[in-house]
Enzyme design. Structure first.
Site, PDB file in Angstrom:
ATOM      1  N   ASP A 126      20.523 -32.342  28.500  1.00  0.00           N
ATOM      2  CA  ASP A 126      21.088 -32.220  27.159  1.00  0.00           C
ATOM      3  C   ASP A 126      20.397 -33.230  26.246  1.00  0.00           C
ATOM      4  OD1 ASP A 126      22.995 -30.230  27.796  1.00  0.00           O
ATOM      5  OD2 ASP A 126      24.347 -31.729  28.608  1.00  0.00           O
ATOM      6  N   ASP A 145      22.846 -24.068  25.538  1.00  0.00           N
ATOM      7  CA  ASP A 145      24.265 -24.104  25.180  1.00  0.00           C
ATOM      8  C   ASP A 145      24.496 -23.481  23.805  1.00  0.00           C
ATOM      9  OD1 ASP A 145      24.745 -25.520  27.550  1.00  0.00           O
ATOM     10  OD2 ASP A 145      24.559 -27.458  26.544  1.00  0.00           O
TER      11      ASP A 145
END
Length: 171
Positions: A126, A145
């Site tokens: 991330d 995401d």
């Protein structure tokens, strides 16, 4: 039953969008892993947005991230099953269902991007951090995401649109 008007491969041409999402996701993850050390922050918009590098061994919002490692394979299995269902669903769409095809392709591309990380790296990379005045932080996330979220919102909107159309027919 497949829609005969959809042709032999249905809307599988939309898999190109899934591939674009997958490639962009992986390229950005490699880029930020090369530019940042773990948890280093580069402020882009003060008090709101930063780049940061974080690893997530769990699911959304780091759910089960503290578990002993079994969750990696559970989430990978779920992603494989969901991806297979999405491909079948995509194949069965009619030519007029472009909105739904885009939504499914975005979710599929995002799911495959995070699945790759989970299987190959053992964690999801991330790098996007949204926050408010360094007090309230949304969990870090990535392009996969984002694609999953946009695709899911499109699916929800499609359900409402379909429901409204059915109500108009029944009136």
């Amino acid at each position: 039953m497949p829609n005969p008007a959809a042709g032999r491969f249905g809307r599988l041409a939309w898999l190109w969008l899934s591939l674009v999402v997958l490639v962009l996701d992986q390229v950005t993850k490699v880029y930020f892993e090369g530019k940042l050390s773990l948890y280093q922050q580069i402020v882009v918009i003060p008090d709101y947005f930063s780049w940061t590098l974080a690893y997530n061994t769990g699911a959304a919002f780091s759910f089960l991230a503290e578990s002993s490692g079994w969750q990696r394979w559970l989430f990978a299995l779920i992603a494989v099953v969901v991806s297979a269902v999405l491909v079948v669903w995509l194949k069965r769409l009619g030519r007029s269902e472009t909105w739904l095809a885009v939504a499914l392709s975005l979710v599929l591309g995002g799911a495959l991007g995070n699945l790759y990380d989970r299987i190959v790296l053992g964690h999801v990379v991330d790098f996007i951090l949204v926050h408010w005045q360094n007090r309230y932080y949304f969990p870090a996330f990535n392009l996969a995401d984002s694609a999953i979220t946009v695709g899911a919102v499109m699916l929800a909107l499609d359900m409402f649109k379909s429901k409204k159309s059915e109500e108009a027919v029944h009136d």
